[in-house]
Design an enzyme around this catalytic site. Structure first.
Site, PDB file in Angstrom:
ATOM      1  N   LYS A 234       8.211  15.303  -0.272  1.00  0.00           N
ATOM      2  CA  LYS A 234       6.800  15.057  -0.607  1.00  0.00           C
ATOM      3  C   LYS A 234       6.197  14.080   0.415  1.00  0.00           C
ATOM      4  O   LYS A 234       5.095  14.306   0.921  1.00  0.00           O
ATOM      5  CB  LYS A 234       6.709  14.458  -2.007  1.00  0.00           C
ATOM      6  CG  LYS A 234       5.364  13.821  -2.349  1.00  0.00           C
ATOM      7  CD  LYS A 234       5.302  13.265  -3.756  1.00  0.00           C
ATOM      8  CE  LYS A 234       5.841  11.888  -3.872  1.00  0.00           C
ATOM      9  NZ  LYS A 234       4.940  10.805  -3.418  1.00  0.00           N
ATOM     10  N   ASN A 235       6.954  13.036   0.738  1.00  0.00           N
ATOM     11  CA  ASN A 235       6.392  11.973   1.589  1.00  0.00           C
ATOM     12  C   ASN A 235       6.428  12.306   3.072  1.00  0.00           C
ATOM     13  O   ASN A 235       5.957  11.540   3.895  1.00  0.00           O
ATOM     14  CB  ASN A 235       7.085  10.632   1.293  1.00  0.00           C
ATOM     15  CG  ASN A 235       6.708  10.139  -0.098  1.00  0.00           C
ATOM     16  OD1 ASN A 235       5.799  10.678  -0.731  1.00  0.00           O
ATOM     17  ND2 ASN A 235       7.413   9.144  -0.591  1.00  0.00           N
TER      18      ASN A 235
ATOM     19  N   CYS B 183      -2.455   1.300  -7.996  1.00  0.00           N
ATOM     20  CA  CYS B 183      -1.755   2.131  -8.972  1.00  0.00           C
ATOM     21  C   CYS B 183      -0.780   1.215  -9.702  1.00  0.00           C
ATOM     22  O   CYS B 183      -0.744   0.011  -9.483  1.00  0.00           O
ATOM     23  CB  CYS B 183      -1.032   3.283  -8.282  1.00  0.00           C
ATOM     24  SG  CYS B 183       0.237   2.701  -7.211  1.00  0.00           S
TER      25      CYS B 183
ATOM     26  N   ARG C 262      -1.757  -2.054  -3.347  1.00  0.00           N
ATOM     27  CA  ARG C 262      -1.676  -1.076  -2.258  1.00  0.00           C
ATOM     28  C   ARG C 262      -2.787  -1.288  -1.213  1.00  0.00           C
ATOM     29  O   ARG C 262      -3.645  -0.454  -1.004  1.00  0.00           O
ATOM     30  CB  ARG C 262      -1.719   0.354  -2.799  1.00  0.00           C
ATOM     31  CG  ARG C 262      -0.818   0.660  -3.982  1.00  0.00           C
ATOM     32  CD  ARG C 262       0.661   0.648  -3.677  1.00  0.00           C
ATOM     33  NE  ARG C 262       1.108   1.690  -2.804  1.00  0.00           N
ATOM     34  CZ  ARG C 262       1.485   2.904  -3.197  1.00  0.00           C
ATOM     35  NH1 ARG C 262       1.438   3.216  -4.461  1.00  0.00           N
ATOM     36  NH2 ARG C 262       1.916   3.799  -2.322  1.00  0.00           N
TER      37      ARG C 262
ATOM     38  N   ILE D 132      -4.777  -1.713   2.476  1.00  0.00           N
ATOM     39  CA  ILE D 132      -4.716  -0.874   3.687  1.00  0.00           C
ATOM     40  C   ILE D 132      -5.140  -1.672   4.922  1.00  0.00           C
ATOM     41  O   ILE D 132      -5.554  -1.106   5.940  1.00  0.00           O
ATOM     42  CB  ILE D 132      -5.639   0.357   3.520  1.00  0.00           C
ATOM     43  CG1 ILE D 132      -7.045  -0.106   3.099  1.00  0.00           C
ATOM     44  CG2 ILE D 132      -5.077   1.361   2.532  1.00  0.00           C
ATOM     45  CD1 ILE D 132      -8.116   0.887   3.395  1.00  0.00           C
TER      46      ILE D 132
ATOM     47  N   ASP E 108      11.784   3.475  -3.635  1.00  0.00           N
ATOM     48  CA  ASP E 108      11.517   4.653  -4.483  1.00  0.00           C
ATOM     49  C   ASP E 108      12.726   5.060  -5.316  1.00  0.00           C
ATOM     50  O   ASP E 108      12.621   5.967  -6.128  1.00  0.00           O
ATOM     51  CB  ASP E 108      11.094   5.851  -3.620  1.00  0.00           C
ATOM     52  CG  ASP E 108       9.730   5.629  -3.026  1.00  0.00           C
ATOM     53  OD1 ASP E 108       9.339   6.391  -2.130  1.00  0.00           O
ATOM     54  OD2 ASP E 108       9.050   4.671  -3.434  1.00  0.00           O
TER      55      ASP E 108
ATOM     56  N   ARG F 197       4.232  15.074 -10.403  1.00  0.00           N
ATOM     57  CA  ARG F 197       3.519  14.863  -9.134  1.00  0.00           C
ATOM     58  C   ARG F 197       4.463  14.985  -7.946  1.00  0.00           C
ATOM     59  O   ARG F 197       4.047  15.328  -6.845  1.00  0.00           O
ATOM     60  CB  ARG F 197       2.897  13.458  -9.108  1.00  0.00           C
ATOM     61  CG  ARG F 197       1.727  13.278 -10.015  1.00  0.00           C
ATOM     62  CD  ARG F 197       1.089  11.941  -9.810  1.00  0.00           C
ATOM     63  NE  ARG F 197       0.794  11.702  -8.397  1.00  0.00           N
ATOM     64  CZ  ARG F 197       0.044  10.692  -7.972  1.00  0.00           C
ATOM     65  NH1 ARG F 197      -0.469   9.850  -8.832  1.00  0.00           N
ATOM     66  NH2 ARG F 197      -0.197  10.504  -6.690  1.00  0.00           N
TER      67      ARG F 197
HETATM   68  C1  EPZ Z   1       4.855   5.175   1.182  1.00  0.00           C
HETATM   69  O1  EPZ Z   1       3.765   4.488   0.569  1.00  0.00           O
HETATM   70  C2  EPZ Z   1       5.348   6.171   0.145  1.00  0.00           C
HETATM   71  N1  EPZ Z   1       4.289   7.131  -0.171  1.00  0.00           N
HETATM   72  C3  EPZ Z   1       5.788   5.431  -1.125  1.00  0.00           C
HETATM   73  O2  EPZ Z   1       6.330   6.405  -2.021  1.00  0.00           O
HETATM   74  C4  EPZ Z   1       6.900   4.448  -0.752  1.00  0.00           C
HETATM   75  O3  EPZ Z   1       7.250   3.709  -1.901  1.00  0.00           O
HETATM   76  C5  EPZ Z   1       6.400   3.499   0.348  1.00  0.00           C
HETATM   77  O4  EPZ Z   1       5.935   4.270   1.487  1.00  0.00           O
HETATM   78  C6  EPZ Z   1       7.486   2.544   0.830  1.00  0.00           C
HETATM   79  O5  EPZ Z   1       8.583   3.268   1.278  1.00  0.00           O
HETATM   80  C7  EPZ Z   1       4.046   8.149   0.700  1.00  0.00           C
HETATM   81  O6  EPZ Z   1       4.685   8.269   1.737  1.00  0.00           O
HETATM   82  C8  EPZ Z   1       2.969   9.107   0.317  1.00  0.00           C
HETATM   83  P1  EPZ Z   1       3.741   1.076   2.651  1.00  0.00           P
HETATM   84  P2  EPZ Z   1       2.830   3.500   1.471  1.00  0.00           P
HETATM   85  O7  EPZ Z   1       2.439   1.107   3.377  1.00  0.00           O
HETATM   86  O8  EPZ Z   1       2.639   4.087   2.809  1.00  0.00           O
HETATM   87  C9  EPZ Z   1       2.136  -3.292   1.918  1.00  0.00           C
HETATM   88  C10 EPZ Z   1       6.589   7.537  -4.045  1.00  0.00           C
HETATM   89  O9  EPZ Z   1       7.075   7.180  -5.123  1.00  0.00           O
HETATM   90  N2  EPZ Z   1       1.021  -2.899   2.792  1.00  0.00           N
HETATM   91  O10 EPZ Z   1       5.017   1.102   3.442  1.00  0.00           O
HETATM   92  O11 EPZ Z   1       1.651   3.129   0.674  1.00  0.00           O
HETATM   93  C11 EPZ Z   1       2.036  -2.617   0.551  1.00  0.00           C
HETATM   94  O12 EPZ Z   1       1.204  -3.374  -0.307  1.00  0.00           O
HETATM   95  C12 EPZ Z   1       5.670   6.611  -3.283  1.00  0.00           C
HETATM   96  O13 EPZ Z   1       6.833   8.653  -3.487  1.00  0.00           O
HETATM   97  C13 EPZ Z   1       0.118  -3.865   3.201  1.00  0.00           C
HETATM   98  O14 EPZ Z   1       0.231  -5.037   2.850  1.00  0.00           O
HETATM   99  O15 EPZ Z   1       3.814   2.231   1.578  1.00  0.00           O
HETATM  100  C14 EPZ Z   1       3.444  -2.603   0.067  1.00  0.00           C
HETATM  101  O16 EPZ Z   1       3.746  -3.855  -0.542  1.00  0.00           O
HETATM  102  C15 EPZ Z   1       5.418   5.320  -4.043  1.00  0.00           C
HETATM  103  N3  EPZ Z   1      -0.928  -3.495   3.989  1.00  0.00           N
HETATM  104  C16 EPZ Z   1       4.255  -2.457   1.351  1.00  0.00           C
HETATM  105  O17 EPZ Z   1       3.370  -2.788   2.435  1.00  0.00           O
HETATM  106  C17 EPZ Z   1      -1.105  -2.199   4.409  1.00  0.00           C
HETATM  107  O18 EPZ Z   1      -2.063  -1.923   5.159  1.00  0.00           O
HETATM  108  C18 EPZ Z   1       4.798  -1.066   1.575  1.00  0.00           C
HETATM  109  O19 EPZ Z   1       3.698  -0.210   1.677  1.00  0.00           O
HETATM  110  C19 EPZ Z   1      -0.180  -1.225   3.979  1.00  0.00           C
HETATM  111  C20 EPZ Z   1       0.884  -1.591   3.173  1.00  0.00           C
END
Ligand code: EPZ
Length: 413
Positions: free
Chosen positions: A21-22, A114, A119, A121, A302, A394
């Protein structure tokens, strides 16, 4: 929606894992980088893929859906995906990079938080600004404008998966070369880079912490098959170990499962790796372990909830620290309702193992917490009802059928 899980059913047999999915979500977003035909195979039938496909259609892309593949034609006639679609799935935000690269002007609703955290960006936007975009906010939307994107050096304060993907996609069509430093190392990042390169892109270093992207003028057509879903595979590995059965998980890349395999072996389970399958069985008692979630190749966040659902029946106390997300213990309150003994101190949970769990009505708060409750239900005495089970659908194709083929007794209510 609800599902009912009959407890104390050891699992035996074979289960095939679908595409990741990811990996598919960013790959579909990256499909916006060209108007030429692109075909993606082995598409699972899961809600998140359905929603992101609707987002692409809303932007003007023509999509032919076949049983297991998607064919995308034609280009984009909008730079503002509708809010009611974007708010359904955070990953919609991944269209920002490609839209910025293609149209120089994009407006996307700020993704909602969520269950597992706010989360943010900020790292995505820092990357876009470094490439020359001007970022403004208006009415809950993020707007990015750039007449032209120039390559640049971008250091990520945290190896964010989404930020690495979004910046990689924007940089693919920028003028000049971009370096993403402290990039995420996940296998899904490598898959996205391979997909972009299959369209004529020039991305090197994916899977290492510096990724080099040489911008090209145009990307062309492609046909691509994404990698298998390592988290779906891990979920079935944990269910096999938790129920004390023996399961062969097929269509996997063992390399991607190293952290889960190592931890399972530490608990006393047996894990036998093949070329593209893995066998998990457990006869001995579950030994307690320490787990700390980390970016890849560390233990995946995850899989944290699913592993906790396994450790609640260990012979001793385990410690689980969630270092990636600030609020990813929503499953704990539900596990307590089943008689688990868990104490949370900030980002650390102490799980005092015990022999039996009792069935209860519990609630899924996100897809991985839902999967954890399903695993707990398989080992509890009695029949557990999981509410809000649509969260599970999902990201897990045919999860009820796949588990029932392994001897589980699960029904949708
Ligand atoms: C991806 O989410 C995955 N989703 C998540 O899987 C997974 O848990 C996560 O990576 C970590 O491995 C998809 O790929 C669609 P991150 P993402 O940006 O990209 C902080 C599932 O269950 N952060 O690596 O949102 C954030 O708050 C889902 O399949 C910032 O601070 O994860 C978090 O604490 C859940 N600023 C950490 O980094 C930013 O601009 C990790 O987030 C972006 C992120």
């Amino acid at each position: 929606m609800e599902i009912q899980v009959q407890g104390q059913t050891p699992l035996y047999g074979r289960v095939e894992v679908g595409s990741s999915k990811n990996a598919i979500l960013p790959i579909l977003a990256a499909s916006l980088l060209t108007d030429e035909p692109r075909k993606i195979n082995r598409i699972p039938n899961i809600k998140d893929v359905e929603v992101i496909t609707e987002v692409l259609s809303s932007l003007g892309v023509n999509i032919d859906q076949f049983s297991r593949s998607l064919e995308l034609f034609g280009g984009i006639n909008s730079n503002h995906p509708p809010y009611e679609l974007v708010r359904q799935i955070r990953a919609s935000f991944l269209v920002m990079g490609p839209l910025l690269a293609r149209r120089g002007n994009v407006r996307v609703a700020l993704p909602g938080g969520c269950a597992i955290g706010t989360r943010p960006i900020d790292l995505h936007l820092k990357g876009f600004e470094a490439l020359g975009a001007k970022i403004t906010m208006s009415g809950g939307d993020v707007i990015a404008k750039a007449n032209i994107l120039h390559g640049n050096h971008i250091y990520l304060d945290f190896p964010s998966v989404g930020a690495t993907e979004n910046i990689m996609m924007a940089a693919a069509l920028a003028q000049g070369t971009t370096y993403i430093e402290n990039a995420a190392l996940e296998p899904e990042i490598v898959d996205l880079a391979n997909y972009i390169n299959s369209m004529g892109g020039k991305v090197t270093g994916a899977g290492c912490n510096v990724i080099k992207i040489e911008g090209v003028k145009k990307l062309t057509s492609t046909e691509y098959t994404p990698i298998p879903d390592r988290i779906e595979a891990g979920t079935y590995m944990l269910a096999a170990a938790a129920t004390g059965g023996e399961v062969i998980i097929e269509n996997i890349i063992p390399e991607h499962l190293k952290a889960i395999t190592a931890k399972l072996i530490e608990t006393g389970a047996e894990v036998i790796e093949g070329d593209n399958q893995i066998i998990v069985r457990r006869e001995k008692e579950i030994k307690p372990v320490y787990i700390k979630t980390l970016p890849y190749p560390g233990f995946p966040t995850d899989m944290q909830a699913q592993f906790m659902a396994y450790l609640i029946r260990a012979n001793g106390s385990s410690i689980v620290t969630e270092s990636v997300f600030e609020n990813r213990f929503m499953h704990v309150a539900e596990l307590l309702r089943m008689g688990a003994k868990i104490k949370i101190e900030g980002r650390t949970a102490v799980i005092r193992g015990q022999k039996n769990l009792t069935a209860a009505r519990v609630k899924a708060t996100d897809l991985r917490a839902g999967a954890a409750l399903l695993i707990a239900g398989l080992t509890a005495r009695g029949s557990t009802t999981i509410m809000n089970s649509e969260h599970i659908d999902r990201g897990y194709e045919g999860i009820v059928e796949k588990f029932n083929n392994l001897g589980a007794k699960i029904s949708r209510i």
